[in-house]
Design an enzyme around this catalytic site. Structure first.
Site, PDB file in Angstrom:
ATOM      1  N   ALA A   1       3.160   0.622   9.470  1.00 45.30           N
ATOM      2  CA  ALA A   1       3.696   1.972   9.531  1.00 45.30           C
ATOM      3  C   ALA A   1       3.906   2.447   8.099  1.00 45.30           C
ATOM      4  O   ALA A   1       4.126   1.636   7.189  1.00 45.30           O
ATOM      5  CB  ALA A   1       5.000   1.973  10.298  1.00 45.30           C
TER       6      ALA A   1
ATOM      7  N   GLU B   1       7.562  -7.152   8.323  1.00 46.25           N
ATOM      8  CA  GLU B   1       8.683  -6.197   8.282  1.00 46.25           C
ATOM      9  C   GLU B   1       9.948  -6.827   7.711  1.00 46.25           C
ATOM     10  O   GLU B   1      10.785  -6.151   7.121  1.00 46.25           O
ATOM     11  CB  GLU B   1       8.971  -5.661   9.696  1.00 46.25           C
ATOM     12  CG  GLU B   1       7.902  -4.718  10.242  1.00 46.25           C
ATOM     13  CD  GLU B   1       6.800  -5.409  11.035  1.00 46.25           C
ATOM     14  OE1 GLU B   1       6.614  -6.642  10.872  1.00 46.25           O
ATOM     15  OE2 GLU B   1       6.131  -4.714  11.806  1.00 46.25           O
TER      16      GLU B   1
HETATM   17  C1  HXC Z   1       2.779   3.193   2.897  1.00 47.15           C
HETATM   18  C2  HXC Z   1       1.277   1.787   1.880  1.00 47.15           C
HETATM   19  C3  HXC Z   1       1.494   0.809   2.888  1.00 47.15           C
HETATM   20  C4  HXC Z   1       2.424   1.118   3.924  1.00 47.15           C
HETATM   21  C5  HXC Z   1       0.064   0.035   1.470  1.00 47.15           C
HETATM   22  N1  HXC Z   1       0.384   1.270   1.047  1.00 47.15           N
HETATM   23  N2  HXC Z   1       0.731  -0.269   2.592  1.00 47.15           N
HETATM   24  N3  HXC Z   1       1.916   2.969   1.893  1.00 47.15           N
HETATM   25  N4  HXC Z   1       3.037   2.321   3.883  1.00 47.15           N
HETATM   26  N5  HXC Z   1       2.667   0.265   4.946  1.00 47.15           N
HETATM   27  C6  HXC Z   1      -0.113   1.959  -0.163  1.00 47.15           C
HETATM   28  C7  HXC Z   1       0.491   1.397  -1.433  1.00 47.15           C
HETATM   29  O1  HXC Z   1       1.749   1.966  -1.664  1.00 47.15           O
HETATM   30  C8  HXC Z   1      -0.536   1.835  -2.441  1.00 47.15           C
HETATM   31  O2  HXC Z   1      -0.344   3.206  -2.744  1.00 47.15           O
HETATM   32  C9  HXC Z   1      -1.850   1.721  -1.680  1.00 47.15           C
HETATM   33  O3  HXC Z   1      -1.519   1.736  -0.281  1.00 47.15           O
HETATM   34  C10 HXC Z   1      -2.581   0.415  -1.957  1.00 47.15           C
HETATM   35  O4  HXC Z   1      -1.673  -0.646  -1.730  1.00 47.15           O
HETATM   36  P1  HXC Z   1      -1.376  -1.804  -2.813  1.00 47.15           P
HETATM   37  O5  HXC Z   1      -0.080  -2.394  -2.455  1.00 47.15           O
HETATM   38  O6  HXC Z   1      -1.547  -1.286  -4.201  1.00 47.15           O
HETATM   39  O7  HXC Z   1      -2.584  -2.799  -2.470  1.00 47.15           O
HETATM   40  P2  HXC Z   1      -2.599  -4.377  -2.627  1.00 47.15           P
HETATM   41  O8  HXC Z   1      -1.969  -4.801  -3.916  1.00 47.15           O
HETATM   42  O9  HXC Z   1      -4.026  -4.776  -2.372  1.00 47.15           O
HETATM   43  O10 HXC Z   1      -1.680  -4.939  -1.454  1.00 47.15           O
HETATM   44  C11 HXC Z   1      -2.050  -4.761  -0.114  1.00 47.15           C
HETATM   45  C12 HXC Z   1      -0.846  -5.056   0.834  1.00 47.15           C
HETATM   46  C13 HXC Z   1       0.385  -4.265   0.389  1.00 47.15           C
HETATM   47  C14 HXC Z   1      -0.556  -6.574   0.790  1.00 47.15           C
HETATM   48  C15 HXC Z   1      -1.299  -4.691   2.246  1.00 47.15           C
HETATM   49  O11 HXC Z   1       0.007  -2.892   0.255  1.00 47.15           O
HETATM   50  C16 HXC Z   1       1.523  -4.333   1.328  1.00 47.15           C
HETATM   51  O12 HXC Z   1       2.248  -5.329   1.374  1.00 47.15           O
HETATM   52  N6  HXC Z   1       1.740  -3.250   2.103  1.00 47.15           N
HETATM   53  C17 HXC Z   1       2.894  -3.149   2.990  1.00 47.15           C
HETATM   54  C18 HXC Z   1       2.704  -3.997   4.235  1.00 47.15           C
HETATM   55  C19 HXC Z   1       3.908  -3.888   5.162  1.00 47.15           C
HETATM   56  O13 HXC Z   1       5.035  -4.233   4.780  1.00 47.15           O
HETATM   57  N7  HXC Z   1       3.680  -3.402   6.389  1.00 47.15           N
HETATM   58  C20 HXC Z   1       4.733  -3.279   7.395  1.00 47.15           C
HETATM   59  C21 HXC Z   1       5.310  -1.882   7.338  1.00 47.15           C
HETATM   60  S1  HXC Z   1       6.651  -1.665   8.439  1.00 47.15           S
HETATM   61  P3  HXC Z   1      -0.323   3.724  -4.291  1.00 47.15           P
HETATM   62  O14 HXC Z   1      -0.006   5.172  -4.127  1.00 47.15           O
HETATM   63  O15 HXC Z   1       0.717   2.922  -4.968  1.00 47.15           O
HETATM   64  O16 HXC Z   1      -1.714   3.421  -4.763  1.00 47.15           O
HETATM   65  C22 HXC Z   1       5.950  -1.432   9.970  1.00 47.15           C
HETATM   66  C23 HXC Z   1       6.912  -1.196  11.121  1.00 47.15           C
HETATM   67  C24 HXC Z   1       6.205  -0.665  12.344  1.00 47.15           C
HETATM   68  O17 HXC Z   1       4.783  -1.452  10.123  1.00 47.15           O
HETATM   69  C25 HXC Z   1       7.179  -0.168  13.400  1.00 47.15           C
HETATM   70  C26 HXC Z   1       7.135   1.301  13.648  1.00 47.15           C
HETATM   71  C27 HXC Z   1       7.967   1.812  14.838  1.00 47.15           C
END
Ligand code: HXC
Length: 258
Positions: free
Chosen positions: A65, A132
């Site tokens: 998300a 998360e």
């Molecule tokens: C918003 C995100 C994002 C996310 C990545 N991006 N994941 N933006 N929400 N979930 C964005 C980054 O900010 C970045 O933007 C660009 O995408 C590229 O990501 P990087 O981090 O620079 O890439 P990388 O170093 O290759 O790392 C990849 C990754 C990492 C390991 C996937 O991005 C990451 O850990 N993302 C978050 C994963 C996460 O925690 N997901 C769970 C979310 S909570 P910029 O602008 O800086 O280039 C959830 C709850 C659901 O899903 C329930 C809902 C009801």
């Protein structure tokens, strides 16, 4: 209809929906999930479509998300807006088969979205996770329930508590995905699975989906009763008669969804 965050392609009888927020690794925001549900509902209502594929990019199916959309929200915001709940309810009402074709990251809501599909075909680059916990929250789109049913308690706890990722090989071994293929072959494999499904009687495909889904919702006895009734109902269709006649006549069945 033109969409901002997804690309929809209907070719022959397959609708392919590609998540398309490359700058955010396809993070799921309200716009994307709303558009995805609209596209799914259109495909479900389109007589030409017999199977649906949801995919992302090579690097990410969806990295969860959208954290920037959630960061400033309060409990009251989440509770009153039923955050993402309308979308997951709309998704659950789609009756045609949906395949998730996953390459790269399927994290948090991305992993949960893949699990909401009917089955997952993974590229060898796929990485699944429920990270998360690293954000001080827990899964909120079904991850604690669905992942546990897919892979069992021990692995589900491991994933949810440590936030570690599972690679494609482990995901296949654990029952999370149905097949793993080299990344370059992902869409061809998904397409070939969709083509196979599209050849079948659509009524039988919908009934099979309905009955398997019931296994997640009920006891064995109730599930067996449900399956039996649907099985019996198949004998009211022309497709049952055609399928069995074609077998005895040693020819391909020509299903007409009647
Ligand atoms: C918003 C995100 C994002 C996310 C990545 N991006 N994941 N933006 N929400 N979930 C964005 C980054 O900010 C970045 O933007 C660009 O995408 C590229 O990501 P990087 O981090 O620079 O890439 P990388 O170093 O290759 O790392 C990849 C990754 C990492 C390991 C996937 O991005 C990451 O850990 N993302 C978050 C994963 C996460 O925690 N997901 C769970 C979310 S909570 P910029 O602008 O800086 O280039 C959830 C709850 C659901 O899903 C329930 C809902 C009801």
């Amino acid at each position: 209809m033109a969409f901002e965050t997804i690309i929809v392609d209907v070719e022959d009888d397959i609708a392919t929906i590609t998540l398309n927020r490359p700058d955010a690794l396809n993070a799921l925001n309200s716009t994307l999930l709303g558009e995805l549900c609209t596209a799914l509902e259109e495909a479900d209502a389109n007589d030409k479509v017999r199977c649906i594929i949801i995919t992302g990019s090579e690097k990410a199916f969806a990295a969860g998300a959208d954290i920037s959309e959630m960061a400033d929200k309060s409990f009251v915001d989440m509770y009153t807006s039923r955050f993402f709940q309308n979308e997951t309810d709309r998704f659950a009402r789609i009756r045609k088969p949906i395949i998730a074709a996953v390459s790269g990251y399927a994290l948090g809501g991305g992993c949960e979205l893949a699990m909401m599909c009917d089955f997952i075909i993974a590229a060898d680059t796929a990485k699944f996770g429920q990270p998360e916990i690293n954000l001080g929250v827990i899964a909120g789109m079904g991850g604690t329930q669905r992942l546990t049913r897919f892979v069992g308690k021990s692995k589900a706890m491991d994933m949810h508590l440590t936030g570690r990722f599972m690679n494609a090989e482990e995901a296949e071994r654990s029952g999370l995905v149905s097949r793993v293929v080299p990344a370059k072959k992902l869409m061809a494999e998904a397409r070939s699975a969709a083509d196979k499904i599209a050849e079948k009687s659509q009524i039988a495909a919908m009934a099979a989906k309905d009955a398997v889904d019931r296994a997640f919702e009920t006891t064995l006895t109730e599930g067996l009763n449900y399956e039996r009734r649907l099985f019996q109902a198949m004998f009211a269709t022309d497709d049952q008669s055609e399928g069995m006649t074609a077998f005895t006549e040693k020819r391909e069945a020509q299903f007409r969804d009647k």
